[in-house]
Design an enzyme around this catalytic site. Structure first.
Site, PDB file in Angstrom:
ATOM      1  N   GLU A 261       0.886  -1.172   0.000  1.00 24.30           N
ATOM      2  CA  GLU A 261       0.000   0.000   0.000  1.00 24.30           C
ATOM      3  C   GLU A 261       0.914   1.209   0.000  1.00 24.30           C
ATOM      4  O   GLU A 261       1.523   1.528   1.030  1.00 24.30           O
ATOM      5  CB  GLU A 261      -0.878  -0.001   1.263  1.00 24.30           C
ATOM      6  CG  GLU A 261      -1.805  -1.192   1.377  1.00 24.30           C
ATOM      7  CD  GLU A 261      -2.869  -1.181   0.309  1.00 24.30           C
ATOM      8  OE1 GLU A 261      -3.323  -0.090  -0.096  1.00 24.30           O
ATOM      9  OE2 GLU A 261      -3.247  -2.261  -0.151  1.00 24.30           O
TER      10      GLU A 261
ATOM     11  N   CYS B 297      -2.252   9.357   2.829  1.00 21.82           N
ATOM     12  CA  CYS B 297      -1.922   8.780   1.521  1.00 21.82           C
ATOM     13  C   CYS B 297      -2.921   9.207   0.456  1.00 21.82           C
ATOM     14  O   CYS B 297      -2.572   9.354  -0.701  1.00 21.82           O
ATOM     15  CB  CYS B 297      -1.840   7.264   1.621  1.00 21.82           C
ATOM     16  SG  CYS B 297      -3.311   6.490   2.303  1.00 21.82           S
TER      17      CYS B 297
HETATM   18  P1  NAD Z   1       8.607   4.480   4.463  1.00 14.65           P
HETATM   19  O1  NAD Z   1       8.540   3.643   3.247  1.00 14.65           O
HETATM   20  O2  NAD Z   1       9.784   5.329   4.678  1.00 14.65           O
HETATM   21  O3  NAD Z   1       8.480   3.560   5.776  1.00 14.65           O
HETATM   22  C1  NAD Z   1       7.395   2.690   5.977  1.00 14.65           C
HETATM   23  C2  NAD Z   1       7.825   1.568   6.895  1.00 14.65           C
HETATM   24  O4  NAD Z   1       8.806   0.771   6.241  1.00 14.65           O
HETATM   25  C3  NAD Z   1       8.459   2.033   8.193  1.00 14.65           C
HETATM   26  O5  NAD Z   1       8.018   1.221   9.244  1.00 14.65           O
HETATM   27  C4  NAD Z   1       9.938   1.821   7.934  1.00 14.65           C
HETATM   28  O6  NAD Z   1      10.696   1.632   9.096  1.00 14.65           O
HETATM   29  C5  NAD Z   1       9.912   0.576   7.098  1.00 14.65           C
HETATM   30  N1  NAD Z   1      11.098   0.361   6.256  1.00 14.65           N
HETATM   31  C6  NAD Z   1      12.002   1.271   5.804  1.00 14.65           C
HETATM   32  N2  NAD Z   1      12.926   0.659   5.040  1.00 14.65           N
HETATM   33  C7  NAD Z   1      12.603  -0.651   4.998  1.00 14.65           C
HETATM   34  C8  NAD Z   1      13.155  -1.792   4.339  1.00 14.65           C
HETATM   35  N3  NAD Z   1      14.243  -1.700   3.576  1.00 14.65           N
HETATM   36  N4  NAD Z   1      12.540  -2.986   4.487  1.00 14.65           N
HETATM   37  C9  NAD Z   1      11.417  -3.100   5.229  1.00 14.65           C
HETATM   38  N5  NAD Z   1      10.849  -2.055   5.891  1.00 14.65           N
HETATM   39  C10 NAD Z   1      11.432  -0.847   5.767  1.00 14.65           C
HETATM   40  O7  NAD Z   1       7.276   5.328   4.463  1.00 14.65           O
HETATM   41  P2  NAD Z   1       6.834   6.445   5.526  1.00 14.65           P
HETATM   42  O8  NAD Z   1       7.619   7.678   5.258  1.00 14.65           O
HETATM   43  O9  NAD Z   1       6.841   5.866   6.881  1.00 14.65           O
HETATM   44  O10 NAD Z   1       5.301   6.658   5.132  1.00 14.65           O
HETATM   45  C11 NAD Z   1       4.850   7.595   4.221  1.00 14.65           C
HETATM   46  C12 NAD Z   1       4.476   6.936   2.920  1.00 14.65           C
HETATM   47  O11 NAD Z   1       3.488   5.932   3.158  1.00 14.65           O
HETATM   48  C13 NAD Z   1       3.841   7.908   1.953  1.00 14.65           C
HETATM   49  O12 NAD Z   1       4.347   7.684   0.666  1.00 14.65           O
HETATM   50  C14 NAD Z   1       2.363   7.553   2.011  1.00 14.65           C
HETATM   51  O13 NAD Z   1       1.632   7.886   0.849  1.00 14.65           O
HETATM   52  C15 NAD Z   1       2.439   6.079   2.214  1.00 14.65           C
HETATM   53  N6  NAD Z   1       1.186   5.564   2.770  1.00 14.65           N
HETATM   54  C16 NAD Z   1       0.417   4.750   1.990  1.00 14.65           C
HETATM   55  C17 NAD Z   1      -0.812   4.289   2.479  1.00 14.65           C
HETATM   56  C18 NAD Z   1      -1.683   3.389   1.645  1.00 14.65           C
HETATM   57  O14 NAD Z   1      -2.567   2.757   2.219  1.00 14.65           O
HETATM   58  N7  NAD Z   1      -1.497   3.300   0.343  1.00 14.65           N
HETATM   59  C19 NAD Z   1      -1.214   4.645   3.756  1.00 14.65           C
HETATM   60  C20 NAD Z   1      -0.400   5.480   4.504  1.00 14.65           C
HETATM   61  C21 NAD Z   1       0.804   5.926   4.015  1.00 14.65           C
END
Ligand code: NAD
Length: 508
Positions: free
Chosen positions: A243, A277
């Protein structure tokens, strides 16, 4: 908000958390090591058969208990989320607690119906009975972001648990205390040990979880990380739902109610200070009502209250990285000819990471603010000739999470919605599909893979296992040995009758 990791004497990293509203420290937490993540997955695997054996009603009883606790302790839980995100209490109850109650209540009540064994009538193999069963996958790794730190961790966990899986949850390092509430809630609801474990940490911990031998990853976060997670899942041949981010368009038709559309645009763009999001990140408004719509948007925007305590509308950015992106997008837009009609700069009610809700016009599709996810309180408005141009521009993106469309004509709304390359469309409301629990939610193009929520989402935490039962148990099936020319002829005659005659096709 932001964290700093330091290595202490024992070599263990820690998450240091500060308030985004005041930038004052809130507390710190130890990071779970890779070995501990793997051990949590092993324990979750051991706990899974007994959890599954409880059946839907047995599992639902824990969800009901968690729901009762959540309602009873909502103020205390909101305190934690508000402290860590800087949001208003209203936004916190609306975005986090209320939908969490709905998730617990809905899946507790409906998972048995959605995932119960299904008899499927056979169109051809009349000597067989088909039963579709939904088997839990085993251990689900759930990795979540900071912008809805409680609900985005709780909701997939409830679905995975109700489907009979055990869960290892890795909430965002930016808001670890809010993510941890999910573990506390289920622990206090009496969930058996190791059925849901929260592991703490950043990308390193997340990456360890993806590699720890789980049976599925349910990931919510950025496109960049989602791609990495998807690559690892591909290599390990485990399923994942991704997502990811969005750049949601709002299409305002000439016959829309300009006042409702303007208010909807302001809410859609500035809710959670744009850190949503499905935020409205681009508006395409048809020329006929563009002036009035823009005037109302600016008026509504200027009336919004920034704050940290009491009643206010807009809180801070949850961490500093967001401010940097917002400033880069606004500066780039201005340099390329955009005009600022409201906001346009940082705001500091008491310090903290605030940015004024901002309305931009004269924007074009070569600007970063129109192409990249901003994830902040920025609302660029584009005037278009007609609805066709609006749809063309709305689709001119690499994203496809959700969209919103405004018109008084429902037939037109449905026709135009189908032309949008978008995971979901909301008509005459901002994008709220995630909160419509029956609606499958997911993104197209780079906005994601797979869907969560509703029947399809819940089934995504299972493997659909067909059980084909022979009705009569005759001595022999027709296609078994020996193979003979006569049998081949009979099969060919049957084919000609079944698919070569009207009666045969009708019966099938
Ligand atoms: P991010 O991708 O930086 O981090 C998300 C999660 O992934 C965190 O828990 C992080 O620690 C973890 N992570 C980071 N690197 C990783 C790796 N290599 N392997 C596994 N896990 C890892 O995103 P963010 O900045 O926390 O969130 C914002 C983003 O999320 C925005 O782009 C937003 O649009 C999106 N988002 C999408 C939805 C949806 O339902 N489509 C909902 C909410 C947020």
């Amino acid at each position: 908000m932001a964290i700093v990791q330091t290595v202490e004497g024992d070599g263990r990293r820690r998450l240091r958390v500060a308030s985004p509203a005041t930038e004052q420290p809130i507390g710190d937490l130890p990071v779970t090591t890779g070995d501990e993540v793997r051990a949590a997955v092993t324990r979750a695997r051991r706990a899974q058969p007994a959890w599954e054996a409880l059946g839907f009603q047995g599992r639902a009883a824990f969800m009901q208990k968690a729901l009762e606790l959540l309602i009873r302790r909502q103020e205390e839980m909101m305190d934690v989320i508000v402290r860590e995100t800087g949001r208003s209490r209203f936004e916190t109850v609306m975005m986090e607690i209320f939908p969490a109650c709905d998730s617990l209540g809905y899946y507790a009540k409906n998972a048995g119906r959605i995932l119960g064994d299904r008899k499927v009538p056979m169109h051809l193999l009349k000597t067989k009975k088909l039963l579709i069963t939904y088997r839990p996958l085993g251990v689900i790794g759930i990795i979540t972001p900071w912008n809805g730190p409680f609900i985005l961790s709780l909701n997939p966990s409830v679905q995975a648990l109700m489907a009979g899986n055990t869960v290892v949850l890795k909430p965002s390092e930016v808001t670890p205390f809010s993510g941890r509430l999910v573990g506390d809630l289920f622990r206090d609801a009496g969930l058996p040990p190791d059925v849901l474990t929260v592991v703490e940490g950043d990308g390193e911990t997340g990456a360890a979880l993806v590699e720890a031998g789980v049976d599925k990853i349910s990931f919510t976060g950025s496109v960049r990380t989602g791609r990495k997670v998807g690559e690892t899942c591909g290599r390990n041949l485990i399923p994942c739902t991704l997502e990811l981010g969005g750049k949601d368009p709002m299409v305002v038709c000439g016959d829309a109610d300009p006042s409702r559309a303007a208010r909807g645009a302001v809410f859609g763009a500035f809710m959670n200070a744009g850190q949503f999001c499905c935020s409205t990140e681009r508006v395409y408004v048809v020329d006929a009502i563009a002036d009035e719509f823009t005037r109302l948007v600016v008026e509504e925007t200027k009336a919004l209250k920034l704050g940290t305590v009491g009643e206010f509308d807009i809180g801070p950015m949850i961490w500093p990285k967001q401010l940097e992106t917002i400033e880069r997008h606004v500066a780039d837009a201005i340099a390329r000819g955009a005009r600022v009609l409201a906001g346009g700069k940082r705001a500091t009610p008491v310090g903290g990471l605030f940015y004024e809700p901002t309305v931009l016009v004269d924007v074009t599709h070569d600007m970063a603010v129109m192409r990249e996810e901003t994830f902040g309180p920025i609302l660029p408005i584009v005037r278009v000739r007609d609805e066709n141009e609006a749809i063309r521009l709305a689709n001119d993106t690499t994203y496809g999470l959700s969209s919103n469309l405004w018109t008084r004509d429902e037939d037109k709304a449905i026709r135009l919605s189908k032309q949008l390359c978008s995971g979901s469309v909301c008509v005459n409301d901002s994008s709220i599909t995630y909160g419509a629990i029956e609606a499958p939610f997911g993104g197209r193009r780079t906005s994601g893979v797979g869907q969560v929520n509703g029947e399809a989402g819940l089934r995504g935490y299972c493997f659909a296992q067909p059980i084909l039962l022979d009705r009569f148990q005759a001595k022999q099936e027709y296609v078994w040995y020996p193979y003979t020319a006569a049998k081949a002829k009979t099969l060919q005659r049957a084919m000609r009758w079944i698919w070569g005659t009207h009666l045969g096709r009708w019966l099938m």
